[in-house]
Enzyme design. Structure first.
Site, short mmCIF file in Angstrom:
data_model
loop_
_atom_site.label_atom_id
_atom_site.label_comp_id
_atom_site.label_asym_id
_atom_site.label_seq_id
_atom_site.Cartn_x
_atom_site.Cartn_y
_atom_site.Cartn_z
N SER A 119 -15.26 -46.90 40.13
CA SER A 119 -14.39 -47.28 38.82
C SER A 119 -13.79 -48.44 38.84
O SER A 119 -13.45 -49.15 37.99
CB SER A 119 -13.41 -46.04 38.52
OG SER A 119 -12.58 -45.74 39.66
N HIS A 159 -5.56 -48.10 37.99
CA HIS A 159 -7.00 -48.99 37.89
C HIS A 159 -6.73 -50.40 37.41
O HIS A 159 -5.80 -50.78 36.84
CB HIS A 159 -8.05 -48.23 36.85
CG HIS A 159 -8.74 -47.15 37.56
ND1 HIS A 159 -7.94 -45.89 37.73
CD2 HIS A 159 -9.80 -47.25 37.96
CE1 HIS A 159 -8.90 -45.06 38.52
NE2 HIS A 159 -10.10 -45.82 38.54
#
Length: 316
Positions: free
Chosen positions: A53, A295
């Protein structure tokens, strides 16, 4: 790292680790994440981007590619690198997928919305450039952060050290004397990465291969991160140390395999999840810029792309 992004928020957090292959230092950036650096096109494709990711870039822009469950963003660093190098169509393939482990590079990966083919299947004898960002999910870094967040919330509810002196309640879940569960997982992940790199070189013998590290998630000053990440001070240090150990393993295994390494950690040190909204590369538990929790945001993917581009250019 794994993003069941929404599931992660509901469960306190969906964290993603990234690993991509490349090393560089980065100049200063502005608030938009644009550096103004002009790159000549030193390399041509085909270029294949492999990873989890942190490579896919979930939540930054509308998802692109298939399956939809991989949560790839059109603004992730592979797409930015390809654009700078003038690679289009069949000369660029991004097969990264949120939640991927090293096992998903050689076997199909099921997502909550479709199945991603084995990522190494995208390689061929015509491939000329490969970036790899993998490893965080192999050591269950997402689960570890989720566990530490939960214990950090309890630490804060019980007075933040006023009633209990333990400032790293989560670390003791993983480290007991000479036994370090995370260190053992990092070593195992390293063995898997070595096998992956051997296979990459077999499938794409003419390609330049780069392993990309994970950018800095947490700051060096543990006191600066309690509110944004809900972590006890000692566990900020613990998690930061484990990420650094993971990156060290990636660098060593890349070197042993004779491929490149990209250091995204150093240029991102002051742009961690607890930095100001206008400068951070990594979003905290509750993102304020478009991105999945814990993230990279658009600024972070731009910084990672710059690192890759500098490394590719300097290798010529």
């Amino acid at each position: 790292m794994k993003t069941s992004v929404q599931a992660g928020v509901a469960g306190l957090l969906a964290c993603g680790t990234l690993l991509t292959v490349v090393l560089v230092a980065r100049d200063g950036d502005d608030d938009s994440g644009n550096t103004g650096i002009a790159y000549s096109a030193p390399a041509k494709g085909p270029y294949v981007a492999i990873g989890d990711s942190y490579t896919a870039g979930p939540g930054i822009t509308d998802p692109t590619g298939s399956p939809a469950g991989c949560d790839r963003s059109a603004g992730n660093y592979p797409a930015l690198v390809a654009a700078e190098l003038g690679l289009k169509g069949g000369d660029f393939r991004d097969v990264s997928c949120s939640g991927a482990t090293t096992a998903d590079l050689t076997a199909a990966q099921r997502t909550n919305d479709g199945t991603n083919s084995p990522q190494l299947r995208a390689l061929s004898s015509t491939t000329r450039l490969v970036t790899i960002g993998i490893g965080g999910n192999d050591i269950d870094f997402s689960s570890m952060i989720k566990r530490c967040v939960g214990m950090g919330a309890l630490y804060q509810l019980t007075g933040s050290g006023k009633y209990f002196t333990e400032d790293a309640p989560c670390e003791r879940e993983y480290v007991n004397g000479d036994s370090d569960k995370v260190k053992q997982k990092i070593s195992t992940a390293g063995d898997r990465l070595t096998r992956v790199l051997t296979e990459v070189k077999r499938r794409a013998p003419e390609a330049r291969v780069y392993v990309v590290s994970y950018p800095a998630i947490l700051p060096s000053d543990s006191a600066d991160c309690g509110r944004d990440m809900s972590l006890a001070p000692g566990d900020v240090s613990f998690l930061r140390e484990k990420e650094q150990q993971l990156n060290t393993m990636l660098r060593q295994r890349a070197s042993e395999a004779g491929v490149g390494y990209v250091d995204t950690y150093t240029p991102s040190a002051d742009h961690n999840a607890c930095a100001a909204k206008s400068t951070r590369w990594i979003e905290p538990l509750v993102p304020e810029n478009p991105a999945a929790p814990v993230h990279p945001n658009a600024r972070g993917e731009r910084g990672m792309a710059d690192a890759v581009l500098r490394t590719v250019k300097s290798a010529l």
